[in-house]
Design a protein around this motif. Structure first.
Motif, PDB file in Angstrom:
ATOM      1  N   ARG A 154       0.840  -1.209   0.000  1.00  8.96           N
ATOM      2  CA  ARG A 154       0.000   0.000   0.000  1.00  8.96           C
ATOM      3  C   ARG A 154       0.874   1.258   0.000  1.00  8.96           C
ATOM      4  O   ARG A 154       0.612   2.202  -0.746  1.00  8.96           O
ATOM      5  CB  ARG A 154      -0.947  -0.004   1.194  1.00  8.96           C
ATOM      6  N   THR A 169       0.696   3.742  -3.270  1.00 13.05           N
ATOM      7  CA  THR A 169       0.181   5.100  -3.035  1.00 13.05           C
ATOM      8  C   THR A 169       1.261   6.143  -3.326  1.00 13.05           C
ATOM      9  O   THR A 169       0.958   7.221  -3.840  1.00 13.05           O
ATOM     10  CB  THR A 169      -0.390   5.292  -1.619  1.00 13.05           C
ATOM     11  N   PRO A 199      -5.071  -4.025  -2.021  1.00 14.91           N
ATOM     12  CA  PRO A 199      -3.596  -3.988  -2.018  1.00 14.91           C
ATOM     13  C   PRO A 199      -2.977  -5.113  -2.848  1.00 14.91           C
ATOM     14  O   PRO A 199      -1.977  -4.900  -3.530  1.00 14.91           O
ATOM     15  CB  PRO A 199      -3.226  -4.135  -0.545  1.00 14.91           C
TER      16      PRO A 199
END
Length: 156
Positions: free
Chosen positions: A69, A73, A110
């Motif tokens: 994640r 991101t 994820p």
């Protein structure tokens, strides 16, 4: 309970294991399988060059959900500054609805996004829910406050 990868076809015996980019001296001992986002098994002569004799039997790279994640991101924030602003505003991406090549990702976000590489992303657009209708296959309103539409280079 330790996981044994040796029973999986193609997994090299005595492979070097990295978990979240750190070499694991204990293999997968103590790693909860539900926390794994990605496993990449690599074999080849270049591994011996990079890791010495320890790499000659192959290398297993494992990413946990939290690590994956953070990685995707960060990558999405670099691709689209609006994503970075919204991510900072909301504190995490848990209220984002991801759409990959027109299809909503409704579970294992994820794990689905962990395998994405920047070189394979054609575009990443951040939209409010009311702007999405008609752009997404099987669109159904949900409680997500922000939609992230990703188009890969593999689509036409």
């Amino acid at each position: 309970m330790a996981q044994d990868l040796s029973s999986i076809p193609g997994v090299p015996e005595n492979a070097l294991i990295f978990i979240d980019s750190v070499e694991s001296k204990k293999g997968m001992e103590g790693l909860d399988p539900s926390k794994i986002a990605l496993i990449d098994i690599v074999k080849g002569a270049k591994l011996k060059e990079k890791y010495g004799p320890r790499g000659e039997n192959g290398v297993i790279f494992i990413e946990t959900v939290d690590f994956a994640r953070k990685r995707y991101t960060r990558m999405f924030s670099e691709i689209n500054p609006a994503y970075k602003i919204e991510l900072k505003s909301y504190g995490s991406d848990t209220c984002f609805q991801y759409v990959l090549d027109g299809s909503m990702i409704n579970s294992s976000v994820p794990q689905m996004l962990a395998a994405m590489e920047r070189k394979n992303i054609l575009s990443l657009v951040v939209m409010s829910p009311h702007m999405v209708e008609g752009l997404v296959d099987d669109y159904q309103p949900n409680d997500k406050v922000l939609w992230v539409l990703i188009q890969s280079k593999t689509t036409k």
